[in-house]
Every structure is written in structure tokens, then in C-alpha cells.
Design a protein around this motif. Structure first.
Motif, PDB file in Angstrom:
ATOM      1  N   PHE A 104     -53.482 -19.275  23.277  1.00 45.45           N
ATOM      2  CA  PHE A 104     -54.808 -19.641  23.771  1.00 45.45           C
ATOM      3  C   PHE A 104     -54.694 -20.201  25.184  1.00 45.45           C
ATOM      4  O   PHE A 104     -53.867 -21.070  25.453  1.00 45.45           O
ATOM      5  CB  PHE A 104     -55.458 -20.683  22.868  1.00 45.45           C
ATOM      6  N   TYR A 110     -60.408 -17.133  14.049  1.00 43.50           N
ATOM      7  CA  TYR A 110     -60.641 -16.020  14.978  1.00 43.50           C
ATOM      8  C   TYR A 110     -59.867 -14.815  14.473  1.00 43.50           C
ATOM      9  O   TYR A 110     -58.662 -14.898  14.220  1.00 43.50           O
ATOM     10  CB  TYR A 110     -60.184 -16.393  16.393  1.00 43.50           C
ATOM     11  N   VAL A 158     -58.644 -21.826  15.132  1.00 49.04           N
ATOM     12  CA  VAL A 158     -59.222 -22.074  16.450  1.00 49.04           C
ATOM     13  C   VAL A 158     -59.339 -23.580  16.664  1.00 49.04           C
ATOM     14  O   VAL A 158     -59.559 -24.334  15.701  1.00 49.04           O
ATOM     15  CB  VAL A 158     -60.602 -21.415  16.614  1.00 49.04           C
TER      16      VAL A 158
END
Length: 236
Positions: A167, A138, A56
């Protein structure tokens, strides 16, 4: 005059569509670079039959907007060479409304700006202990949709299946402004029996994986005593 009025109406409609979260072409979004599977992380290259873990962004910087939220898109693919045929955000669905969707938003979490991230440290004191919590990744595939609520579901993945993730970054008005490239394809493991199904991180709401380090006060006291003893011995 009539042409100018029509242009104004079109501009207002376009602005309204962004505010309401309507379709945004991916080619109009800013591109942000992210390494989803760092080579030096054994945990982030680990994958199981119903989930895998991705890196992340610790901070996100942009010259055009202030990132407030990160939204994760997941694409199920027939093979490792296939890229998701997605040209705009309207083609990324929610499995709550479309359970059979091959490309869907799995969830979202808050984004920290690079300026804030430099000073960000989460520490909780309780029961005479220090608790240091660090987000390390994640988990893609963490939820059973029937047991969770909200607009998105980070549903468990299918064994022996290829996936890519992307993302998307939203500003403080919940408008999508940027995204990463699709990650390299990762294939979940095959399950031959129920006992081999992975349960290591199953049930973590939202998919965030953290490492919790507990340091007892007793240990801290011993460390301080050792330092004092060394200092005193040097003075002698």
C-alpha cells in the motif's frame, strides 16, 4: 552566486517532480506497518484462482502528513521467496499502458485518518430498512480491464501464481509520502476446468469488499416490545 543559482534550480526541479507525480525513491518514503492477512480473519486468508482479499487500513496516522488516498501495488513473482525488485515508484507501472507489467498499481481508495475513523459509521435508510455497510477488505483481482476505465486496472490474477501487495499513501496533493512493506507471498489456486473458476466476488468495481447487514423495522419493534415487557414484569 552561480553555484547558489544552480542549487536553486535543482531544488525547484525536484519540487516540481514531486508535484507532477514523478519518480519517488522508496527509501525516502515513510514506512507504515500493516498486517495484510490477520490470523483471526478466515475471510482475509481465503484465496481463489483469480483473486485474493487483503486487509485495508481502518485509519492511517503520520506526524509528517495527512494521508488522503491509499494506492495498491501488486507484484507477480516467480516463487514465494522472491521480493519485487522495486527501488522507486517509477518502476510500478499501469497495466493499461503496459499489460505485461509484473509490478503495477491496481487501484486506489480514500483513506480515513484515525481521528475520523473513531466516529465513522455508514448507515443508509431505505424501504423501511436499516442498512449498515462495513468495509472488510480489498479484493486483489476484481476487474477485466477492457470493461473498466481509469488510470489503473485491478486485473484478474493468474491461477497458480505468487503475488505480493504493497500500500502506498498519498497526501491531499496526490503526492506519494509513505508505503508499507511488501506482504507475505500468496499463491492463487490452480484451475483445472472452467467450472472450478471462482466467481464469489467477481465484478465488484474497485475491489472493495463489504458486508451489508439488513435489520428490518419489524424486528426492531419486536425487540423494543420485549425489553418493555421485561421492564414491566420486574416492576411487578
Amino acid at each position: 552566486m552561480h553555484i547558489d543559482r544552480m542549487r536553486l534550480i535543482l531544488l525547484l526541479c525536484l519540487a516540481g517532480s514531486f508535484k507532477l507525480g514523478w519518480t519517488v525513491p522508496l527509501e525516502n518514503l515513510e514506512k507504515i506497518t500493516l498486517d495484510f492477512f490477520p490470523n483471526n480473519s478466515m475471510l482475509l486468508t481465503t484465496y481463489m484462482s483469480t483473486y485474493f482479499i487483503v486487509n485495508v487500513p481502518k485509519c492511517v496516522s503520520s506526524s509528517t502528513f495527512s494521508p488522503a488516498t491509499v494506492r495498491l501495488a501488486v507484484a507477480k513473482l516467480p516463487d514465494a521467496s522472491t521480493l519485487p525488485g522495486v527501488s522507486d515508484t517509477d518502476e510500478i507501472l499501469s497495466v493499461r499502458k503496459t499489460p505485461e507489467a509484473n509490478t503495477y498499481f491496481a487501484g486506489e481508495f480514500k483513506s480515513a485518518s484515525c481521528r475520523v475513523a473513531r466516529d465513522l459509521l455508514v448507515m443508509d435508510m431505505g424501504d423501511s430498512q436499516y442498512e449498515l455497510i462495513t468495509v472488510i477488505g480489498y479484493q486483489v483481482g476484481a476487474e477485466f480491464c477492457r470493461q473498466t476505465k481509469g488510470p489503473f486496472c485491478n486485473q484478474v490474477l493468474k491461477p497458480s501464481t505468487f503475488y505480493r501487495v504493497n500500500f502506498f499513501f498519498l497526501d491531499d496533493k496526490a503526492v506519494i509520502r509513505a508505503h508499507t512493506d511488501w506482504s507475505t507471498a500468496i499463491q492463487t489456486r490452480n484451475v483445472t476446468n472452467h467450472e472450478s473458476a471462482d466467481v464469489m466476488y467477481e465484478g465488484r468495481a474497485g475491489g472493495m469488499i463489504v458486508i451489508t447487514i439488513l435489520v428490518s423495522v419489524g424486528g426492531a419493534v419486536l425487540l423494543i416490545a420485549l425489553i418493555v415487557a421485561v421492564v414491566l414484569s420486574n416492576k411487578k
